[in-house]
Design a protein around this motif. Sequence first.
Motif, PDB file in Angstrom:
ATOM      1  N   THR A   1      38.240  50.697  42.049  1.00 39.90           N
ATOM      2  CA  THR A   1      37.220  50.544  41.006  1.00 39.90           C
ATOM      3  C   THR A   1      36.131  49.591  41.471  1.00 39.90           C
ATOM      4  O   THR A   1      34.943  49.851  41.289  1.00 39.90           O
ATOM      5  CB  THR A   1      37.862  49.991  39.725  1.00 39.90           C
ATOM      6  N   MET A   2      36.566  48.490  42.085  1.00 36.55           N
ATOM      7  CA  MET A   2      35.604  47.495  42.542  1.00 36.55           C
ATOM      8  C   MET A   2      34.674  48.113  43.581  1.00 36.55           C
ATOM      9  O   MET A   2      33.445  47.986  43.495  1.00 36.55           O
ATOM     10  CB  MET A   2      36.375  46.310  43.145  1.00 36.55           C
TER      11      MET A   2
ATOM     12  N   VAL B   1      35.094  42.445  34.948  1.00 31.40           N
ATOM     13  CA  VAL B   1      33.880  42.594  34.137  1.00 31.40           C
ATOM     14  C   VAL B   1      33.630  41.320  33.349  1.00 31.40           C
ATOM     15  O   VAL B   1      32.502  40.843  33.246  1.00 31.40           O
ATOM     16  CB  VAL B   1      34.025  43.760  33.139  1.00 31.40           C
TER      17      VAL B   1
ATOM     18  N   THR C   1      40.889  55.092  39.576  1.00 32.44           N
ATOM     19  CA  THR C   1      40.316  53.833  39.117  1.00 32.44           C
ATOM     20  C   THR C   1      41.250  53.237  38.064  1.00 32.44           C
ATOM     21  O   THR C   1      42.185  53.904  37.610  1.00 32.44           O
ATOM     22  CB  THR C   1      38.940  54.056  38.476  1.00 32.44           C
TER      23      THR C   1
ATOM     24  N   ALA D   1      32.346  50.627  41.951  1.00 33.12           N
ATOM     25  CA  ALA D   1      31.343  49.997  41.075  1.00 33.12           C
ATOM     26  C   ALA D   1      30.287  49.283  41.916  1.00 33.12           C
ATOM     27  O   ALA D   1      29.089  49.404  41.650  1.00 33.12           O
ATOM     28  CB  ALA D   1      32.014  49.019  40.122  1.00 33.12           C
TER      29      ALA D   1
ATOM     30  N   THR E   1      28.884  46.847  35.016  1.00 36.64           N
ATOM     31  CA  THR E   1      29.809  47.036  33.882  1.00 36.64           C
ATOM     32  C   THR E   1      29.855  48.503  33.462  1.00 36.64           C
ATOM     33  O   THR E   1      30.912  49.003  33.088  1.00 36.64           O
ATOM     34  CB  THR E   1      29.412  46.175  32.667  1.00 36.64           C
TER      35      THR E   1
ATOM     36  N   TRP F   1      32.110  50.289  35.876  1.00 42.43           N
ATOM     37  CA  TRP F   1      33.498  49.901  35.657  1.00 42.43           C
ATOM     38  C   TRP F   1      34.047  50.601  34.418  1.00 42.43           C
ATOM     39  O   TRP F   1      35.227  50.909  34.320  1.00 42.43           O
ATOM     40  CB  TRP F   1      33.599  48.378  35.508  1.00 42.43           C
TER      41      TRP F   1
END
Lengths: 309, 283, 363
Positions: free
Chosen positions: B80-81, B262, B231, B84, B211, B214
């Motif tokens: 996810t990081m 976040v 994710t 994003a 955000t 994410w």
Amino acid sequence: MTVTAVPDVAGRRPAVRLRKLEDERWLAFALLSPTAVLLGLFIAYPFVEGVLLALSDAKVGDPGHFVGFANFAKLWDDNIFWTSVWNTFWYTGVTTVFKLGLGLWLAMLLNRHFRGKALVRAFILLPFIIPTVLSTFAWKWMFDPTFSVINWTLFHLGFISQRINWLGDPGLAMSSIIVVNIWRGVPFFAISLLAGLQTISPELNEAAAIDGARPWARFWLITWPLLLPVTLVVMLFSVIQTFADFQLVYVMTGGGPANATHLFATYAYQIGIGTGLLSQGAAVSLAMFPFLFAIVVIQLLYIRRVEVR
Amino acid sequence: MIEGALWRRWVFYNIPLILFVFVLLFPFYWMIVTSFRPDGELYRPWNAMNYMPFWTNKPTLEHFRYLFEETDFGRWMVNTMFIAVVSTLISLFCGVLAGYALARLNFPFAGSLGTVIFVTYLVPQTLLFIPLAEIIRDFHLGDTPWSLILTYPTFLIPFCTWLMMGYFKAIPKELEECARIDGASRWKAMLYIIIPIAVPGILSSGIIAFTLSWNEFIYALVFLSSPEQKTVAVGVTSELIRGDVFFWGSLMAGALLGSVPVAIVYSFFVEHYVSGLTGSVKG
Amino acid sequence: MAEVSLHKLNKRFEAFHAVKDVDLQIRDKEFVVLVGPSGCGKTTTLRMIAGLEAVSDGEIRIDNTVVNEVPPMDRDIAMVFQNYALYPHMSVASNMAFGLKMRKFQKAEIEERIKRAATILGIESLLGRKPRQLSGGQRQRVALGRAIVRDPKVFLFDEPLSNLDAKLRVQMRVELKKLHERLGTTAIYVTHDQVEAMTLGDRVVVMKDGVVQQVGEPLELYNTPANRFVAGFIGSPAMNFAEVTLAESGGRLVAEAPGLKISLPPELAKHGRTNLGRGATLGIRPEDIHIAGPEDDAGHCFDASVEVVEQLGSEILLDTRVGSALFMASIDPTIRVRPHEKLRLALKPDRLHLFDAESEKAL
Ligand SMILES: Nc1ncnc2c1ncn2[C@@H]1O[C@H](COP(=O)(O)OP(=O)(O)O)[C@@H](O)[C@H]1O
Ligand SMILES: [Mg+2]
């Protein structure tokens, strides 16, 4: 720029440097092209592809053939589809009214001086910041029929005498989803409207107060009209997001019980991805388009009218 | 203005505000308590005698252990990081350049292109996910982070462009003209003068874009399939629910940890986030 | 150092014709001021010289080189903007260094030049500050400094003093004048303030609606305005005008209006006779009117009723009514006058101006 060369007899003339980026049109072209490529590839192209898909009978692993409006005709006779249409409008309408009312109230509560205001404002936005899927799970857990803290609270406050199956009953499930959506959306309304409120000079209210206007009159005659443009834009975004919502319903009920809480998006997902009827699913999500389009056009026209006024 | 007696202030302002804050934050409290609660307490019906909703006497890290040892949660966080950050950077790059062009350059169709950007800003992801899934498959991007890194910009770029246009429009045009007279080309004037001045706007766009990526769910749900590619949001949804059995403790622990990045970014840049958010609705 | 020449310069914004056929030769080291009411096209002209605005028609030469298509960065000019346009994210020193860096000057040279400019302007102590930490006057100086470190061929100024308060404006005006004497760089200065124009310019260009009305040295404009517009624009308080008819009376040419009968001096009469029978406008500056005394010829006197008395200390300004016209007179401050008083005023005949009523050109 004019590029007509003026012949120069008497004087010297520097070589005109052909640096294209000095020309606004070329520079604009260069700056916009990465955006154009990405948006073209992943918005315009899928849109066309989506229309073609909706007009075919494609399934997963089967490209299918052109079938005209057969998918849409099928939807016309599909009760669940009509339930989703109704749900989507109900969900959007009710949540918007509440988000606006509560958001405005909260914004006015925040539009004062008090200790810890910055901190409160920062914390209040959390429901909007935290990934929706994750916070919705917390709500789903709070609504769990057997282990619900909400039931416990209502019971101890004396409002109920037996357990309520929040997500198991069609009507209650929709209301529960609506509550969660309002919870998530109020901070966005509040913070945006607060910014709008802060642009209204306090002197206007003070002048009206000196002229003898009561608080309620001051709100309707001064604050509300000045806040209207911001309010409309905030509503535009919120309405579109809500109308096309997916995550919240997907997590809370998955469209159940008995397909009672589907929205356009969750129903499209269930048909297109869940059952693999790609064309049918694409048709459901495309059916959202005319509605969205109408909403956007109406709201933009209204916003323009208000702003001109 | 004078708000009247003390009791009025409490009834009309303080108590409602406290209620708002309580309701808005309670689910997070519930998330935290649940993730530390042992299963024995967790699955005790609400009408049981010893139901203890707001506290636990035997906090446990068991759910977190399960998350990291029995699932790919660590991987999901990293995925996810990565997604994003990269999609945010791409979107910032495109959005800053496009925003600059639309806000500060004169060229044919500038106005209508601005409108196109605004309209794409309004296109929800749920409208196009099915045909996009097909396209992603055709491009052989399915089940890779790139399927998301390349598609997230479709909603992030319009947002960044729109926000940046507002920031760029607020910068006096004389600054740029002065730089050009000072010997800078248009390109250099943009790079050395206008973009540095717009840094607060870039930060705001970047934070909100982060955000938003994410938060994204439906593309991730549709485009990714193998557990190790997922994710956080998708992983938690698909791996911690087996049929109709919910692993509530770990689910809440995952939701908590998944919110942390976040929340951290947000807490560092609250002001930028808020100014971006309010800037984006100014139109 | 350079000459700048504009040849039949035109600018059109779509349908709007902002600058019309401007011809102007600016000599090396000259300080030329463009003056005119707001919206008359001064800024547009300046921006075309800077290369910020494309030329619609005509030609701009700097040092006899046509620069119509040369981008601003290659024109070797410097410009001071009305709002100063200091780069807010850079220190004063970096602001001044920017133009030199873009031109790839050596570091030592840049430092040397900044130091010199800072000394000239007295801003050595501000070099490390950011623009937002400066007062209006200091910003003004930094903007000037940024222009002079470049040592450009031409300075362009667009109303650089209009954001300063009245006192500072006068002070900076003097400094600008000194600076120009010291550096000798060709300068083109835009303002809507005729006092600035008169005090600063070696020559002044008066513009109206995109058209040049007159070019000349300040006193030339004051003494022999080319038309009614220039006459009214230059000088403060403004020139008085009366619509008159011209008639022969006893061998002299007489300008008549209700309550006014002025014999014109021979020189003016010679020009005025061309307009016999047609309308004309008579002009006289307030400072050329005084209270009539025994030495004044009856043909140069008229009766006026005082409406407002403005005591300025160094002079008294009288708003008076003469027939149907309003005249302002500037008189000796020692004289006591009250509102509603009737006065007999006299004017200096050799300071009279006469304009054609139609073309408004000076006769
Ligand atoms: N970019 C533009 N587009 C259209 N009209 C313009 C533009 N810039 C200036 N104008 C018009 O040209 C006229 C001259 O403007 P300007 O040169 O700025 O006047 P000023 O003498 O006050 O400096 C004004 O009427 C103005 O409205
Ligand atoms: Mg101007």
